[in-house]
Scaffold this active site. Structure first.
Site, PDB file in Angstrom:
ATOM      1  NE  ARG A 125      -3.288  -0.082   3.058  1.00  0.00           N
ATOM      2  CZ  ARG A 125      -2.585   0.209   4.177  1.00  0.00           C
ATOM      3  NH1 ARG A 125      -2.339   1.469   4.556  1.00  0.00           N
ATOM      4  NH2 ARG A 125      -2.714  -0.673   5.225  1.00  0.00           N
ATOM      5  CE1 TYR A 140     -16.469  13.401 -16.051  1.00  0.00           C
ATOM      6  CE2 TYR A 140     -16.011  13.060 -13.732  1.00  0.00           C
ATOM      7  CZ  TYR A 140     -16.640  12.368 -14.796  1.00  0.00           C
ATOM      8  OH  TYR A 140     -16.659  11.149 -14.879  1.00  0.00           O
ATOM      9  CG  ASP A 192      -9.423  17.604 -13.822  1.00  0.00           C
ATOM     10  OD1 ASP A 192      -8.496  17.240 -14.562  1.00  0.00           O
ATOM     11  OD2 ASP A 192     -10.070  17.209 -13.354  1.00  0.00           O
ATOM     12  CE  LYS A 210     -12.905  10.248 -17.932  1.00  0.00           C
ATOM     13  NZ  LYS A 210     -12.812  11.354 -17.196  1.00  0.00           N
TER      14      LYS A 210
HETATM   15  C1  LIG Z   1     -13.311  11.779 -15.767  1.00  0.00           C
HETATM   16  C2  LIG Z   1     -12.847  13.094 -15.145  1.00  0.00           C
HETATM   17  C3  LIG Z   1     -12.515  12.978 -13.840  1.00  0.00           C
HETATM   18  C4  LIG Z   1     -12.801  11.905 -12.958  1.00  0.00           C
HETATM   19  O1  LIG Z   1     -12.072  10.558 -13.274  1.00  0.00           O
HETATM   20  P1  LIG Z   1     -12.223   9.199 -12.943  1.00  0.00           P
HETATM   21  O2  LIG Z   1     -10.947   8.541 -13.701  1.00  0.00           O
HETATM   22  O3  LIG Z   1     -13.568   8.737 -13.813  1.00  0.00           O
HETATM   23  O4  LIG Z   1     -12.592   8.788 -11.771  1.00  0.00           O
HETATM   24  C5  LIG Z   1     -12.276  14.114 -13.194  1.00  0.00           C
HETATM   25  N1  LIG Z   1     -11.608  15.164 -14.096  1.00  0.00           N
HETATM   26  C6  LIG Z   1     -11.920  15.305 -15.283  1.00  0.00           C
HETATM   27  C7  LIG Z   1     -11.671  16.559 -16.180  1.00  0.00           C
HETATM   28  C8  LIG Z   1     -12.313  14.097 -15.890  1.00  0.00           C
HETATM   29  O5  LIG Z   1     -12.947  14.125 -17.288  1.00  0.00           O
END
Ligand SMILES: *Cc1c(COP(=O)(O)O)cnc(C)c1O
Length: 232
Positions: free
Chosen positions: A39, A88, A161, A186
């Protein structure tokens, strides 16, 4: 060795060192003489973290998902999570969930106030301002350098982000941001076969806190997922 020679197969001296990291499926392993629990760290995570850290210009930590990476980012300081309205949906869900369950203090900022950082007077020492630039799905962009300055003037941190831009197109740390978050689900993984997240920070004390949060919360990525992100 003898059997390889007999069968005339090539002798591979070290199968672990090639262009790809080994997938380390070990819940415990040796680091020198010390036994470490899985972990805390894992060599496949580390390969991915070194790569993303180099691309973003900081110290990276891999997480189980983008949501887990966001949550860890909100725990890096003692203040509030101040989050852009234009994010998001999962990020807003997280902020709402934390407020509803008394887990953290969160508030929203509008696109208009992010355009005029002098108006961000509500930001206090220890807060984290979290925004997406470009945002998902509206692709709104903000002046990261100006917002970083506005945060620092008030003793707050800026988290960006960077999922949509990817580290290939934008490096928020080089523009003054303190924390970079990715949903590696993504573009970083790129094949729709994995859920993963990354957090990257420049400050060493923040990096220490980040690894502590991950080990304590247990929001770790699996080694296979880390490998797939590296490959992606
Ligand atoms: C998809 C997404 C998230 C969340 O991520 P997960 O991998 O689905 O938990 C956060 N920020 C953005 C901009 C996203 O496109």
């Amino acid at each position: 060795m003898e059997i390889f020679t007999k069968l005339q197969l090539p002798v591979v001296e070290d199968r672990l060192h090639g262009p790809n990291p080994a997938v380390s499926l070990n819940a415990t392993y040796y680091e020198g003489q010390r036994v470490v629990y899985g972990r805390h760290s894992n060599s496949t995570w580390e390969a991915l973290e070194t790569l993303i850290g180099e691309l973003e210009g900081g110290t990276a930590a891999a997480f189980a998902s983008g949501q887990a990476a966001m949550f860890a980012s909100s725990l890096l300081t003692a203040g509030r999570l101040v989050i852009s309205e234009d994010t998001y949906v999962g990020s807003r869900d997280l902020a709402d969930f934390m407020v509803k369950n008394h887990l953290a203090q969160c508030s929203y900022v509008t696109e208009a106030s992010l355009r005029t950082p002098t108006e961000l007077t509500g930001l206090k020492e220890g807060d984290v301002l979290m925004l997406e630039s470009p945002s998902n799905p509206l692709l709104v962009t903000y002046d990261i350098a100006k917002l970083a300055q506005a945060c620092h003037d008030r003793g707050a941190l800026l988290a960006v982000d960077n999922t949509v831009a990817t580290p290939i197109l934008q490096n928020p740390l080089s523009l003054g941001a303190d924390i970079v978050v990715h949903s590696a689900t993504k573009f970083i993984s790129g094949h729709s076969d994995v859920l993963a997240g990354m957090v990257v920070v420049a400050d060493e004390a923040l990096a220490e806190r980040l690894f502590e949060v991950r080990a304590v919360v247990g929001s770790v990525i699996g080694p296979v997922e880390a490998y797939l992100c590296y490959r992606g």
